[in-house]
Every structure is written in C-alpha cells, then in structure tokens.
Design a protein around this motif. Structure first.
Motif, PDB file in Angstrom:
ATOM      1  N   UNK A   3       0.775  -1.654   0.033  1.00 40.58           N
ATOM      2  CA  UNK A   3      -0.463  -0.195   0.034  1.00 40.58           C
ATOM      3  C   UNK A   3       1.128   1.051  -0.212  1.00 40.58           C
ATOM      4  N   UNK A   4       1.861   1.426   0.609  1.00 37.12           N
ATOM      5  CA  UNK A   4       2.777   2.441   0.641  1.00 37.12           C
ATOM      6  C   UNK A   4       4.051   2.363  -0.088  1.00 37.12           C
ATOM      7  N   UNK A   5       3.608   2.807  -1.378  1.00 38.22           N
ATOM      8  CA  UNK A   5       4.243   2.160  -2.252  1.00 38.22           C
ATOM      9  C   UNK A   5       4.517   3.908  -3.265  1.00 38.22           C
ATOM     10  N   UNK A   6       4.620   4.055  -4.793  1.00 41.28           N
ATOM     11  CA  UNK A   6       5.340   5.400  -5.356  1.00 41.28           C
ATOM     12  C   UNK A   6       3.478   6.176  -5.724  1.00 41.28           C
ATOM     13  N   UNK A   7       2.868   5.349  -5.657  1.00 41.49           N
ATOM     14  CA  UNK A   7       1.799   6.257  -5.316  1.00 41.49           C
ATOM     15  C   UNK A   7       0.983   6.390  -4.360  1.00 41.49           C
ATOM     16  N   UNK A   8       1.082   6.472  -3.212  1.00 40.25           N
ATOM     17  CA  UNK A   8       0.771   6.795  -2.199  1.00 40.25           C
ATOM     18  C   UNK A   8       0.455   8.311  -1.772  1.00 40.25           C
ATOM     19  N   UNK A   9      -0.277   8.898  -1.180  1.00 43.71           N
ATOM     20  CA  UNK A   9      -0.130  10.360  -0.658  1.00 43.71           C
ATOM     21  C   UNK A   9      -1.565  10.003   0.340  1.00 43.71           C
ATOM     22  N   UNK A  10      -0.624  11.433   1.706  1.00 45.25           N
ATOM     23  CA  UNK A  10      -1.987  11.238   2.497  1.00 45.25           C
ATOM     24  C   UNK A  10      -1.979  12.488   2.725  1.00 45.25           C
ATOM     25  N   UNK A  11      -3.174  12.709   3.072  1.00 45.87           N
ATOM     26  CA  UNK A  11      -3.451  14.247   3.334  1.00 45.87           C
ATOM     27  C   UNK A  11      -4.140  14.558   5.628  1.00 45.87           C
ATOM     28  N   UNK A  12      -3.127  14.379   6.177  1.00 42.18           N
ATOM     29  CA  UNK A  12      -3.441  14.523   7.346  1.00 42.18           C
ATOM     30  C   UNK A  12      -3.346  16.016   8.055  1.00 42.18           C
ATOM     31  N   UNK A  13      -4.002  16.330   9.001  1.00 46.43           N
ATOM     32  CA  UNK A  13      -3.627  17.828  10.195  1.00 46.43           C
ATOM     33  C   UNK A  13      -2.813  17.463  11.197  1.00 46.43           C
ATOM     34  N   UNK A  14      -2.270  18.556  11.555  1.00 45.94           N
ATOM     35  CA  UNK A  14      -1.306  17.955  12.391  1.00 45.94           C
ATOM     36  C   UNK A  14      -2.417  18.915  14.225  1.00 45.94           C
ATOM     37  N   UNK A  15      -2.061  19.240  14.760  1.00 45.32           N
ATOM     38  CA  UNK A  15      -2.569  19.249  16.701  1.00 45.32           C
ATOM     39  C   UNK A  15      -3.446  20.839  16.172  1.00 45.32           C
ATOM     40  N   UNK A  16      -2.498  21.584  15.512  1.00 44.43           N
ATOM     41  CA  UNK A  16      -2.650  23.170  15.291  1.00 44.43           C
ATOM     42  C   UNK A  16      -3.634  23.329  14.233  1.00 44.43           C
ATOM     43  N   UNK A  17      -3.863  22.218  13.893  1.00 43.17           N
ATOM     44  CA  UNK A  17      -4.656  22.152  12.461  1.00 43.17           C
ATOM     45  C   UNK A  17      -4.018  22.574  10.583  1.00 43.17           C
ATOM     46  N   UNK A  18      -2.858  22.896  11.033  1.00 38.17           N
ATOM     47  CA  UNK A  18      -2.201  22.923   9.456  1.00 38.17           C
ATOM     48  C   UNK A  18      -2.269  21.597   9.270  1.00 38.17           C
ATOM     49  N   UNK A  19      -2.132  21.751   7.496  1.00 40.44           N
ATOM     50  CA  UNK A  19      -2.172  20.366   6.156  1.00 40.44           C
ATOM     51  C   UNK A  19      -1.173  19.797   6.306  1.00 40.44           C
ATOM     52  N   UNK A  20      -0.531  18.886   5.914  1.00 35.40           N
ATOM     53  CA  UNK A  20       0.089  18.109   6.089  1.00 35.40           C
ATOM     54  C   UNK A  20       0.215  17.076   4.723  1.00 35.40           C
ATOM     55  N   UNK A  21       1.211  16.289   4.074  1.00 33.67           N
ATOM     56  CA  UNK A  21       0.993  15.309   3.318  1.00 33.67           C
ATOM     57  C   UNK A  21       2.182  14.380   2.969  1.00 33.67           C
ATOM     58  N   UNK A  22       1.489  13.282   3.138  1.00 36.84           N
ATOM     59  CA  UNK A  22       2.369  13.018   3.616  1.00 36.84           C
ATOM     60  C   UNK A  22       2.422  11.475   2.544  1.00 36.84           C
ATOM     61  N   UNK A  23       4.090  11.057   1.873  1.00 35.90           N
ATOM     62  CA  UNK A  23       4.436  10.407   0.796  1.00 35.90           C
ATOM     63  C   UNK A  23       5.342   9.943   0.980  1.00 35.90           C
ATOM     64  N   UNK A  24       5.932   8.493  -0.227  1.00 37.55           N
ATOM     65  CA  UNK A  24       7.520   8.393  -0.452  1.00 37.55           C
ATOM     66  C   UNK A  24       8.712   9.453  -0.953  1.00 37.55           C
ATOM     67  N   UNK A  25       9.413   9.191   0.326  1.00 38.35           N
ATOM     68  CA  UNK A  25      11.091  10.166  -0.981  1.00 38.35           C
ATOM     69  C   UNK A  25      11.194  10.082  -1.488  1.00 38.35           C
ATOM     70  N   UNK A  26      11.328  11.177  -2.883  1.00 36.66           N
ATOM     71  CA  UNK A  26      11.394  10.990  -3.800  1.00 36.66           C
ATOM     72  C   UNK A  26      12.579  11.337  -4.308  1.00 36.66           C
ATOM     73  N   UNK A  27      13.725  11.206  -5.320  1.00 37.04           N
ATOM     74  CA  UNK A  27      15.491  11.433  -5.699  1.00 37.04           C
ATOM     75  C   UNK A  27      15.040  12.562  -6.111  1.00 37.04           C
ATOM     76  N   UNK A  28      13.969  13.442  -6.363  1.00 35.99           N
ATOM     77  CA  UNK A  28      14.249  15.070  -6.700  1.00 35.99           C
ATOM     78  C   UNK A  28      14.034  15.359  -5.603  1.00 35.99           C
TER      79      UNK A  28
END
Length: 216
Positions: A3-28
């Motif tokens: 499931x956690x491959x190059x196509x995986x992205x996930x939007x989450x919110x931190x405790x202070x409300x900030x939106x953060x995107x999670x994904x696999x690291x890329x060479x770029x």
C-alpha cells in the motif's frame, strides 16, 4: 500487497490545524532535504544525526535519497507555503538483516509537538510490516525516562531490550506493532521517542564511511 508505494499520498492535519501531505521520499527531494537540514537547530541535528553536522555531504545526500523503497524506505511530510512545498518531517528504516531494521525520525523544529512524529512512525511501521520487517533495532540512553516509561507500560513482549551498565545504554529489539495490537498507541510513542534519541548506530557510521570513500 504494498500500500505504501510511489502512488501513496495522504493528507493529515496536525494538532494546530496545519495540513500536511505524507508520501514516499523521491530522488528529486534532494534539495529540499538539504534545505530542511540547514534549518534544524544544533540540538535537533545532534539528537537526530548523533553529531553536530554543519552540512550534509554529497555522498550523504546520495545515501539518503537514492533508495530502493524496499530495504531502505523513507516517508516524508510536507506542507504548502508561500515558497511552495516545504518538508517538515521524515521517517525511514534501513533493513539490517531479514526481518530486522533500524528506524530513524526527524521533525522540523517548528513542527515539533504537533503529533507529526507519531503520524510518521505509525505509517512507517505499516510500510515496514508490508515489506516483511518484524522488528526494529533500538538503542537509547538509560536516562531516557520517556522511552523506558512507555515500554514498561506496554507489555513484557515489547521489553526485548537490556541495559549495558558500562555504557548506560539500553539496546535490543522492539517488534513492529500492527494497528490492532493492544497498547498500539503507546507502542508507537515508544518507537518515536527511541528513534528521536538513538545512540550512534551502524548505519550512520557506514554512511560516514561512504562519504569519506567518495572524497578519497
């Protein structure tokens, strides 16, 4: 199934409300990783990299970004800013032997205390289990009461660490928790604390050795 491959992205919110995107690291992500490292305080660099590095070398950047996402896996967290996407966290594991890996975690100074380390570690554990990793190698100082308290509050099964009285260091293995496991949240928090406060490890020594070899 991975499931956690190059196509995986996930939007989450931190405790202070900030939106953060999670994904696999890329060479770029190389330049962004360097910028994020430059913004860390000396204290954060020491606790995450075990020495006050002034700058990551080219060889170290290669080692950290040119990875197979199978035996060496890295997840990144980024947020959108006026300057574009900015990296605010990274979690990785490096397989040491079949079923055993070493985990590391770094969160940007301005994003600490918002639950990002926990979010990254939880996803890292899932990615590790998908790839057949059963345990993480851990090593932390005796005075790290936070890790010890979390471990003691979980179960005897997790306490596969022993104290070396000569070095004042606990070392051993922690099973990679599954989401359904009892005390899962405390287990993840213990891994977060251990990853943030690791003693110098074989992987870093190897990384430094590679850097020296390339310079030579």
């Amino acid at each position: 199934m991975i499931t956690y491959d190059a196509d995986w992205t996930e939007q989450v919110r931190l405790r202070d409300g900030r939106a953060v995107t999670l994904r696999l690291l890329r060479p770029d992500d190389r330049d962004e990783l360097l910028r994020a490292f430059d913004q860390l305080s000396d204290a954060s660099r020491y606790s995450r990299f075990f020495t006050v590095l002034s700058r990551l070398s080219r060889a170290q950047l290669d080692y950290l970004t040119q990875i197979d996402q199978c035996h060496h896996v890295a997840l990144v967290a980024s947020e959108s800013t006026g300057r574009g996407d900015e990296g605010v966290g990274l979690a990785r594991f490096i397989e040491l032997e079949p079923g055993l890996a070493e985990a590391a975690l770094v969160v940007a100074d301005h994003a600490q205390g918002q639950g990002l380390g926990t979010l990254l570690m939880e996803r890292l554990c899932r990615a590790a289990r998908e790839r057949g990793i059963e345990s993480f190698q851990v090593e932390f100082l005796e005075e790290n009461a936070a890790v010890r308290a979390l471990l003691e509050g979980i179960s005897d099964e997790v306490l596969q660490v022993a104290l070396d009285p000569e070095t004042g260091t606990y070392a051993g293995r922690m099973p990679v928790p599954a989401p359904h496991e009892q005390h899962h949240a405390a287990w993840i928090e213990a891994l977060v604390e251990a990853a943030r406060n690791l003693r110098p490890a074989h992987r870093l020594s190897e990384l430094k050795g590679q850097a020296r070899t390339k310079r030579d």
